[in-house]
Scaffold this motif. Structure first.
Motif, mmCIF file in Angstrom:
data_model
loop_
_atom_site.group_PDB
_atom_site.id
_atom_site.type_symbol
_atom_site.label_atom_id
_atom_site.label_comp_id
_atom_site.label_asym_id
_atom_site.label_seq_id
_atom_site.Cartn_x
_atom_site.Cartn_y
_atom_site.Cartn_z
ATOM 1 N N ALA A 10 0.845 -1.193 0.000
ATOM 2 C CA ALA A 10 0.000 0.000 0.000
ATOM 3 C C ALA A 10 0.879 1.241 0.000
ATOM 4 N N VAL A 11 0.512 2.219 -0.801
ATOM 5 C CA VAL A 11 1.155 3.530 -0.829
ATOM 6 C C VAL A 11 0.060 4.578 -0.709
ATOM 7 N N ALA A 12 0.427 5.826 -0.545
ATOM 8 C CA ALA A 12 -0.546 6.888 -0.271
ATOM 9 C C ALA A 12 -1.660 6.970 -1.317
ATOM 10 N N ASP A 13 -1.328 6.780 -2.580
ATOM 11 C CA ASP A 13 -2.328 6.969 -3.641
ATOM 12 C C ASP A 13 -2.771 5.670 -4.309
ATOM 13 N N GLY A 14 -2.513 4.515 -3.673
ATOM 14 C CA GLY A 14 -2.932 3.244 -4.262
ATOM 15 C C GLY A 14 -2.080 2.094 -3.765
ATOM 16 N N ILE A 15 -1.666 1.227 -4.692
ATOM 17 C CA ILE A 15 -0.805 0.095 -4.333
ATOM 18 C C ILE A 15 0.265 -0.094 -5.401
ATOM 19 N N HIS A 16 1.366 -0.711 -4.993
ATOM 20 C CA HIS A 16 2.376 -1.214 -5.918
ATOM 21 C C HIS A 16 2.193 -2.722 -5.942
ATOM 22 N N LEU A 17 2.122 -3.280 -7.130
ATOM 23 C CA LEU A 17 1.842 -4.696 -7.307
ATOM 24 C C LEU A 17 2.987 -5.361 -8.063
ATOM 25 N N ALA A 18 3.566 -6.407 -7.477
ATOM 26 C CA ALA A 18 4.627 -7.181 -8.119
ATOM 27 C C ALA A 18 3.980 -8.297 -8.936
ATOM 28 N N VAL A 19 4.340 -8.374 -10.214
ATOM 29 C CA VAL A 19 3.718 -9.330 -11.136
ATOM 30 C C VAL A 19 4.788 -10.133 -11.860
ATOM 31 N N ARG A 20 4.537 -11.432 -11.995
ATOM 32 C CA ARG A 20 5.368 -12.287 -12.850
ATOM 33 C C ARG A 20 4.510 -12.669 -14.043
ATOM 34 N N ALA A 21 4.819 -12.098 -15.196
ATOM 35 C CA ALA A 21 4.021 -12.301 -16.403
ATOM 36 C C ALA A 21 4.594 -13.417 -17.258
ATOM 37 N N SER A 22 3.705 -14.240 -17.797
ATOM 38 C CA SER A 22 4.089 -15.306 -18.733
ATOM 39 C C SER A 22 3.348 -15.053 -20.043
ATOM 40 N N PRO A 23 4.021 -14.442 -21.023
ATOM 41 C CA PRO A 23 3.369 -14.160 -22.299
ATOM 42 C C PRO A 23 3.231 -15.404 -23.163
ATOM 43 N N LYS A 24 2.478 -15.273 -24.226
ATOM 44 C CA LYS A 24 2.210 -16.342 -25.200
ATOM 45 C C LYS A 24 1.561 -17.563 -24.561
ATOM 46 N N ALA A 25 0.702 -17.324 -23.568
ATOM 47 C CA ALA A 25 -0.075 -18.405 -22.954
ATOM 48 C C ALA A 25 -1.347 -18.596 -23.779
#
Length: 105
Positions: A9-24
Motif C-alpha cells: 500500500a502507498v498513499a495513492d494506491g498500491i504497488h503490485l509485483a507481477v510475474r508475467a508469462s506471455p504467449k499463454a
C-alpha cells in the motif's frame, strides 16, 4: 498487507509485483508465487506476445478489469521488458488490497 502478499500500500494506491508469462493460451491471473529469494509475485498468464508492448498492454487491461478500476489507473512502474514487473494501481489502498485478497483466495 500480510506476509506473502505481492502488493504494498502507498498513499495513492498500491504497488503490485507481477510475474508475467506471455504467449499463454489465454489471459488469466493464476495466484501468488514465491521466488527463491522469498519475494512474492502475482502470477499472470497473457495470450499476447511480448512484442511492441502488446503483453504489457494486455497485463494492464487484465489487472484493471480484475480490480474493477479504469485502465488509466493501472500503470507499468518498472519491468517493461522483463517477466518480473511492478505495477502502480491508483485508488483507495484498502479497497484495492481487499479486491486483490479476494482475487487470490
Amino acid at each position: 498487507m500480510k506476509i506473502g502478499d505481492p502488493w504494498t500500500a502507498v498513499a495513492d494506491g498500491i504497488h503490485l509485483a507481477v510475474r508475467a508469462s506471455p504467449k499463454a493460451g489465454r489471459d488469466s491471473i493464476e495466484g501468488v508465487v514465491t521466488a527463491a529469494d522469498g519475494r512474492h509475485w502475482l502470477s499472470v498468464k497473457l495470450a499476447a506476445a511480448p512484442s511492441d508492448g502488446a503483453a504489457n498492454e494486455a497485463l494492464v487491461r487484465l489487472v484493471a478489469k480484475a480490480l474493477g478500476v479504469a485502465k488509466r489507473d493501472v500503470t507499468l512502474a518498472s519491468g517493461a521488458t522483463s517477466r518480473l514487473k511492478r505495477l502502480h494501481v491508483s485508488g483507495d489502498p484498502a479497497a484495492l488490497a481487499a479486491a486483490l485478497q479476494r482475487m487470490i483466495e
